[in-house]
Design an enzyme around this catalytic site. Structure first.
Site, PDB file in Angstrom:
ATOM      1  N   SER A   1       0.640  -1.162   0.178  1.00  0.00           N
ATOM      2  CA  SER A   1       0.122   0.105   0.069  1.00  0.00           C
ATOM      3  C   SER A   1       0.568   1.216   0.251  1.00  0.00           C
ATOM      4  O   SER A   1       0.327   2.469  -0.195  1.00  0.00           O
ATOM      5  CB  SER A   1      -0.777   0.094   1.252  1.00  0.00           C
ATOM      6  OG  SER A   1      -1.723  -1.186   1.461  1.00  0.00           O
TER       7      SER A   1
ATOM      8  N   HIS B   1      -1.298  -2.865  -7.275  1.00  0.00           N
ATOM      9  CA  HIS B   1      -1.939  -2.464  -5.911  1.00  0.00           C
ATOM     10  C   HIS B   1      -3.431  -2.610  -6.096  1.00  0.00           C
ATOM     11  O   HIS B   1      -3.843  -2.053  -6.685  1.00  0.00           O
ATOM     12  CB  HIS B   1      -1.565  -1.138  -5.390  1.00  0.00           C
ATOM     13  CG  HIS B   1      -2.117  -0.774  -4.039  1.00  0.00           C
ATOM     14  ND1 HIS B   1      -2.603   0.578  -3.657  1.00  0.00           N
ATOM     15  CD2 HIS B   1      -2.578  -1.343  -3.282  1.00  0.00           C
ATOM     16  CE1 HIS B   1      -3.136   0.753  -2.740  1.00  0.00           C
ATOM     17  NE2 HIS B   1      -3.099  -0.395  -2.173  1.00  0.00           N
TER      18      HIS B   1
ATOM     19  N   GLU C   1      -3.860  -0.059  -9.069  1.00  0.00           N
ATOM     20  CA  GLU C   1      -2.787   1.029  -9.271  1.00  0.00           C
ATOM     21  C   GLU C   1      -1.437   0.174  -9.638  1.00  0.00           C
ATOM     22  O   GLU C   1      -0.943  -0.737  -8.943  1.00  0.00           O
ATOM     23  CB  GLU C   1      -2.772   1.441  -7.936  1.00  0.00           C
ATOM     24  CG  GLU C   1      -2.476   3.062  -7.896  1.00  0.00           C
ATOM     25  CD  GLU C   1      -2.260   3.478  -6.345  1.00  0.00           C
ATOM     26  OE1 GLU C   1      -2.691   2.954  -5.390  1.00  0.00           O
ATOM     27  OE2 GLU C   1      -2.237   4.979  -6.271  1.00  0.00           O
TER      28      GLU C   1
ATOM     29  N   ASN D   1      -3.345   5.924  -1.352  1.00  0.00           N
ATOM     30  CA  ASN D   1      -3.200   6.202   0.031  1.00  0.00           C
ATOM     31  C   ASN D   1      -2.772   7.466   0.587  1.00  0.00           C
ATOM     32  O   ASN D   1      -2.941   7.930   1.555  1.00  0.00           O
ATOM     33  CB  ASN D   1      -2.394   4.967   0.615  1.00  0.00           C
ATOM     34  CG  ASN D   1      -3.262   3.718   0.674  1.00  0.00           C
ATOM     35  OD1 ASN D   1      -4.229   3.707   1.298  1.00  0.00           O
ATOM     36  ND2 ASN D   1      -2.712   2.556   0.162  1.00  0.00           N
TER      37      ASN D   1
END
Ligand code: NAD
Length: 277
Positions: A113, A134, A146, A184
């Site tokens: 992450s 991701h 991602e 994130n």
């Protein structure tokens, strides 16, 4: 590159979901997790999820499960997708070992992450074939992947992983390798602020979450989402953001830390901001 055999490392909530979508795409999956009972729990979660999907018209669960194999160690494959605990040292050690075991042409991907893909690439002898892939939780449901290029990642590797994401029925979004990438960098400050609002008594958990659901049209509130992600994972990501961006505004809220110290990790431990039966 078709990636006919994929090694998934880590059989937790993300590794299980990734193994499921890769197997559902017709590929063979080896699932490896050295912790006692982890692979068994992962396989049970995959079967449960496939059964739910079959009830809504999805494929026969047995057919997909037949393509998921338990690995007793790291095994050679066309692609490794790593989904172990969010700890830089553990991931670097794993990438070092995988580099020795995987064929030279194989790609090594991380579902991290927040940990820099560039530093994972740097511990291998094939940095141009290391990349971030991701996925989002729950993996079988959410369509975003991602794709994060390390400084060293080649165009060929990035193109192959973007294509794989599409083959899995996902929508790739390309991000550069900065702490927290795109998702994130935005999500964690939101969750952290919600934890501060709770700690300072601005509202209770239900009120905070209902504001996001009804006011911002989010499908779930930030505290319920933090419970789904895992509060330990949230704290680990915030620490990477804080260190990597050198800005104290990313420091985890003390309430989040306290819940993690108490073992209240969210859904996976039965209790976080909410309790789960
Ligand atoms: P989890 O705690 O559910 O699972 C982690 C698994 O890794 C466990 O089964 C553990 O036994 C295993 N493990 C730990 N060290 C290992 C090692 N050295 N080798 C092999 N297996 C090992 O965690 P998770 O939520 O599945 O998160 C895994 C990764 O995915 C983390 O990097 C996390 O940041 C990332 N991620 C999580 C979410 C989320 O919503 N939880 C979303 C996207 C990405």
């Amino acid at each position: 590159m078709t990636f006919e055999h994929v090694l998934v490392v880590g059989a937790g909530q993300m590794g299980g979901g990734i193994a499921q979508v890769v197997a559902a795409s017709g590929r063979r999956v080896s699932l490896y997790d050295p912790y006692p009972g982890a692979v068994e729990r992962g396989l049970a979660a995959i079967e449960k999820s496939l059964t739910r999907l079959a009830e809504k018209g999805g494929a026969d669960p047995a057919e997909t499960m037949a393509r998921v194999f338990t690995a007793a160690a790291l095994v050679p494959a066309d692609l490794m997708i790593e989904a172990i605990t969010e700890e830089a040292a553990a991931k670097e050690e794993l990438f070092r070992r995988a580099d020795e075991v995987m064929p030279p042409a194989a790609i090594l991907a991380s579902n991290t992450s927040s940990i820099p893909i560039t530093s994972l690439a740097a511990v291998t002898g094939r940095p141009e074939r290391v990349i971030g892939m991701h996925f989002f939780n729950p993996v079988p449901v959410l369509r975003l992947v991602e794709v994060i290029r390390a400084v060293q990642t080649s165009d060929e590797t990035a193109a192959a992983i973007v294509q794989l994401a599409r083959d899995l029925g996902k929508e790739p979004a390309e991000a550069r390798d900065f702490p927290g990438f795109i998702s994130n960098r935005i999500l964690m400050p939101f969750i952290n602020e919600a934890a501060y609002a709770l700690m300072e008594g601005v509202g209770d958990a239900e009120a905070i979450d209902v504001v996001a659901k009804l006011g911002f049209a989010h499908p779930m509130g930030p505290l319920a989402l933090a419970d789904l992600i895992g509060l330990d994972t949230c704290v680990a990501i915030m620490e990477v953001l804080q260190r990597g961006l050198g800005n104290p505004k990313y420091a985890p809220c003390p309430l989040l830390r306290q819940y993690v110290q108490a073992g209240r990790l969210g859904r996976k431990s039965g209790r976080g901001f909410y309790s789960y039966g």
